[in-house]
Motif scaffolding. Structure first.
Motif, PDB file in Angstrom:
ATOM      1  N   VAL A   1      39.719  44.716  60.990  1.00 30.85           N
ATOM      2  CA  VAL A   1      40.844  45.148  60.152  1.00 30.85           C
ATOM      3  C   VAL A   1      41.879  44.039  60.235  1.00 30.85           C
ATOM      4  CG1 VAL A   1      42.645  46.850  59.717  1.00 30.85           C
ATOM      5  CG2 VAL A   1      40.438  47.592  60.627  1.00 30.85           C
ATOM      6  N   SER A   2      42.158  43.402  59.124  1.00 31.31           N
ATOM      7  CA  SER A   2      43.109  42.296  59.146  1.00 31.31           C
ATOM      8  C   SER A   2      43.839  42.194  57.818  1.00 31.31           C
ATOM      9  CB  SER A   2      42.396  40.977  59.453  1.00 31.31           C
ATOM     10  OG  SER A   2      41.408  40.699  58.474  1.00 31.31           O
ATOM     11  N   ILE A   3      44.934  41.480  57.805  1.00 28.93           N
ATOM     12  CA  ILE A   3      45.692  41.235  56.582  1.00 28.93           C
ATOM     13  C   ILE A   3      45.412  39.803  56.144  1.00 28.93           C
ATOM     14  CG2 ILE A   3      47.989  41.069  55.560  1.00 28.93           C
ATOM     15  CD1 ILE A   3      48.891  43.270  57.442  1.00 28.93           C
ATOM     16  N   ILE A   4      44.968  39.643  54.898  1.00 26.21           N
ATOM     17  CA  ILE A   4      44.564  38.336  54.403  1.00 26.21           C
ATOM     18  C   ILE A   4      45.325  38.000  53.118  1.00 26.21           C
ATOM     19  CG2 ILE A   4      42.241  38.589  55.371  1.00 26.21           C
ATOM     20  CD1 ILE A   4      41.272  39.102  52.451  1.00 26.21           C
ATOM     21  N   MET A   5      45.249  36.749  52.739  1.00 28.82           N
ATOM     22  CA  MET A   5      45.730  36.312  51.434  1.00 28.82           C
ATOM     23  C   MET A   5      44.497  36.198  50.536  1.00 28.82           C
ATOM     24  SD  MET A   5      48.931  36.035  52.051  1.00 28.82           S
ATOM     25  CE  MET A   5      49.745  34.999  50.849  1.00 28.82           C
ATOM     26  N   PRO A   6      44.503  36.794  49.368  1.00 21.60           N
ATOM     27  CA  PRO A   6      43.303  36.816  48.530  1.00 21.60           C
ATOM     28  C   PRO A   6      42.974  35.455  47.936  1.00 21.60           C
ATOM     29  CG  PRO A   6      45.154  37.706  47.316  1.00 21.60           C
ATOM     30  CD  PRO A   6      45.643  37.472  48.725  1.00 21.60           C
ATOM     31  N   ASP A   7      41.661  35.200  47.748  1.00 23.72           N
ATOM     32  CA  ASP A   7      41.279  34.020  46.993  1.00 23.72           C
ATOM     33  C   ASP A   7      41.450  34.318  45.506  1.00 23.72           C
ATOM     34  OD1 ASP A   7      39.097  35.595  46.240  1.00 23.72           O
ATOM     35  OD2 ASP A   7      37.686  34.568  47.558  1.00 23.72           O
ATOM     36  N   GLU A   8      41.117  33.352  44.671  1.00 27.07           N
ATOM     37  CA  GLU A   8      41.368  33.505  43.229  1.00 27.07           C
ATOM     38  C   GLU A   8      40.579  34.667  42.638  1.00 27.07           C
ATOM     39  OE1 GLU A   8      41.230  30.773  39.151  1.00 27.07           O
ATOM     40  OE2 GLU A   8      40.987  29.843  41.119  1.00 27.07           O
TER      41      GLU A   8
ATOM     42  N   LEU B   1      39.332  37.444  44.183  1.00 27.19           N
ATOM     43  CA  LEU B   1      39.839  38.744  44.636  1.00 27.19           C
ATOM     44  C   LEU B   1      41.184  39.063  43.994  1.00 27.19           C
ATOM     45  CD1 LEU B   1      39.567  41.226  46.423  1.00 27.19           C
ATOM     46  CD2 LEU B   1      40.560  39.909  48.305  1.00 27.19           C
ATOM     47  N   ALA B   2      42.055  38.061  43.878  1.00 27.73           N
ATOM     48  CA  ALA B   2      43.353  38.274  43.230  1.00 27.73           C
ATOM     49  C   ALA B   2      43.165  38.735  41.787  1.00 27.73           C
ATOM     50  CB  ALA B   2      44.187  36.993  43.276  1.00 27.73           C
ATOM     51  N   GLY B   3      42.168  38.171  41.114  1.00 33.08           N
ATOM     52  CA  GLY B   3      41.883  38.587  39.745  1.00 33.08           C
ATOM     53  C   GLY B   3      41.369  40.008  39.677  1.00 33.08           C
ATOM     54  N   GLU B   4      40.499  40.382  40.614  1.00 32.27           N
ATOM     55  CA  GLU B   4      39.965  41.746  40.645  1.00 32.27           C
ATOM     56  C   GLU B   4      41.073  42.777  40.859  1.00 32.27           C
ATOM     57  OE1 GLU B   4      37.045  42.939  40.096  1.00 32.27           O
ATOM     58  OE2 GLU B   4      35.578  41.333  40.363  1.00 32.27           O
ATOM     59  N   LEU B   5      42.031  42.433  41.724  1.00 37.67           N
ATOM     60  CA  LEU B   5      43.106  43.369  42.056  1.00 37.67           C
ATOM     61  C   LEU B   5      44.345  43.184  41.185  1.00 37.67           C
ATOM     62  CD1 LEU B   5      42.848  43.293  45.963  1.00 37.67           C
ATOM     63  CD2 LEU B   5      41.969  45.031  44.397  1.00 37.67           C
ATOM     64  N   GLN B   6      44.282  42.211  40.271  1.00 34.34           N
ATOM     65  CA  GLN B   6      45.385  41.935  39.343  1.00 34.34           C
ATOM     66  C   GLN B   6      46.698  41.661  40.084  1.00 34.34           C
ATOM     67  OE1 GLN B   6      45.582  44.979  36.289  1.00 34.34           O
ATOM     68  NE2 GLN B   6      43.362  45.013  36.047  1.00 34.34           N
ATOM     69  N   ILE B   7      46.608  40.764  41.073  1.00 36.64           N
ATOM     70  CA  ILE B   7      47.781  40.382  41.849  1.00 36.64           C
ATOM     71  C   ILE B   7      47.837  38.858  41.945  1.00 36.64           C
ATOM     72  CG2 ILE B   7      47.851  42.485  43.235  1.00 36.64           C
ATOM     73  CD1 ILE B   7      46.394  40.969  45.447  1.00 36.64           C
ATOM     74  N   THR B   8      48.974  38.352  42.403  1.00 36.03           N
ATOM     75  CA  THR B   8      49.080  36.910  42.658  1.00 36.03           C
ATOM     76  C   THR B   8      48.499  36.615  44.036  1.00 36.03           C
ATOM     77  OG1 THR B   8      51.298  37.191  43.578  1.00 36.03           O
ATOM     78  CG2 THR B   8      51.126  36.723  41.218  1.00 36.03           C
ATOM     79  N   ARG B   9      48.207  35.345  44.282  1.00 39.35           N
ATOM     80  CA  ARG B   9      47.540  34.967  45.521  1.00 39.35           C
ATOM     81  C   ARG B   9      48.461  34.997  46.744  1.00 39.35           C
ATOM     82  NH1 ARG B   9      43.691  29.887  45.078  1.00 39.35           N
ATOM     83  NH2 ARG B   9      43.314  30.652  47.196  1.00 39.35           N
TER      84      ARG B   9
END
Length: 232
Positions: free
Chosen positions: A98-105, A107-115
């Motif tokens: 269980v960790s907090i990460i910064m999404p790659d391009e 994953l960011a697209g899948e979740l509709q968020i910025t990186r």
């Protein structure tokens, strides 16, 4: 126990459709006729008809009445729970990370968020009778103050993981199913030493505003998974 009148109307019309008495395109008796037949008020009749519309048995044309819906022959409903399927059920889980990460391009697209947005990564193994049968990965949008209780996460289904921030009934779900060849990391976790295809199930969950709240990917051993669907 006697069923409410509106449910009797629903079941009777369903039976007539199922038995071919009423065919696609046929008109349903008018609200007045149904009210007289069942000794019911117009409001009660409308309640029953509304259920039939919502379940896809009939459709309404304003000013003309209600008609039997043409069935969608290629539409199936799959009941999916990552902890249970038609072959086996998960009797043990192992929380790998269980960790907090910064999404790659991607994953960011899948979740509709910025990186630069934080995402919670959860990795688990599912077991049946001591055998690792599935490798599970979940990505949840991180929200400030969001509790991360590892004991609860270990055994929760994907919707349950989000239930503290989004009401379960407000969640919209999308499912994608495909076959894949496991990479070396997944092979190691699932004790795969020969060629064995995986059944991969991706879930994406949305809130009431149609914004993605999380992405889940579960990799099942092909010999421990079977999904079933039925036409409605």
């Amino acid at each position: 126990m006697v069923s409410p009148v509106y449910l009797r109307i629903v079941e009777d019309i369903k039976d007539k459709i199922s038995n071919g008495v009423l065919k696609p395109g046929d008109a349903i008796p008018s609200e007045k006729a149904l009210g007289e037949e069942y000794g019911a008020s117009r409001m009660t009749v409308r309640k029953g008809l509304a259920i039939l519309v919502n379940e896809g048995y009939i459709y309404s044309i304003p000013g003309k009445g209600n008609f039997v819906q043409q069935p969608e022959l290629n539409k199936y409903t799959i009941c999916y729970d990552e902890m249970n399927n038609s072959i086996n059920s998960v009797d043990k889980t192992k929380l790998l990370e269980v960790s907090i990460i910064m999404p790659d391009e991607k994953l960011a697209g899948e979740l509709q968020i910025t990186r630069n947005k934080n995402v919670i990564l959860i990795r688990r193994l599912f077991y049946t009778d001591g055998t690792p049968v599935a490798y599970d990965v979940k990505y949840l949008l991180y929200q400030k103050g969001m509790p991360i209780v590892e004991k609860e996460i270990a055994h929760a289904t994907f919707p349950e993981m989000l239930s503290s921030s989004v009401p379960l009934l407000a969640l919209r779900k999308e499912l994608s199913i495909y076959a894949a060849v496991p990479d070396e990391d997944i092979k190691k976790h699932l004790n795969i030493y020969h060629e064995l295809a995986l059944l991969v199930v991706e879930q994406k969950l949305y809130n009431s505003e149609n914004k993605p709240m999380g992405l889940g990917i579960t990799y099942y051993r092909g010999d421990y998974i079977k999904l079933q669907g039925a036409s409605q």
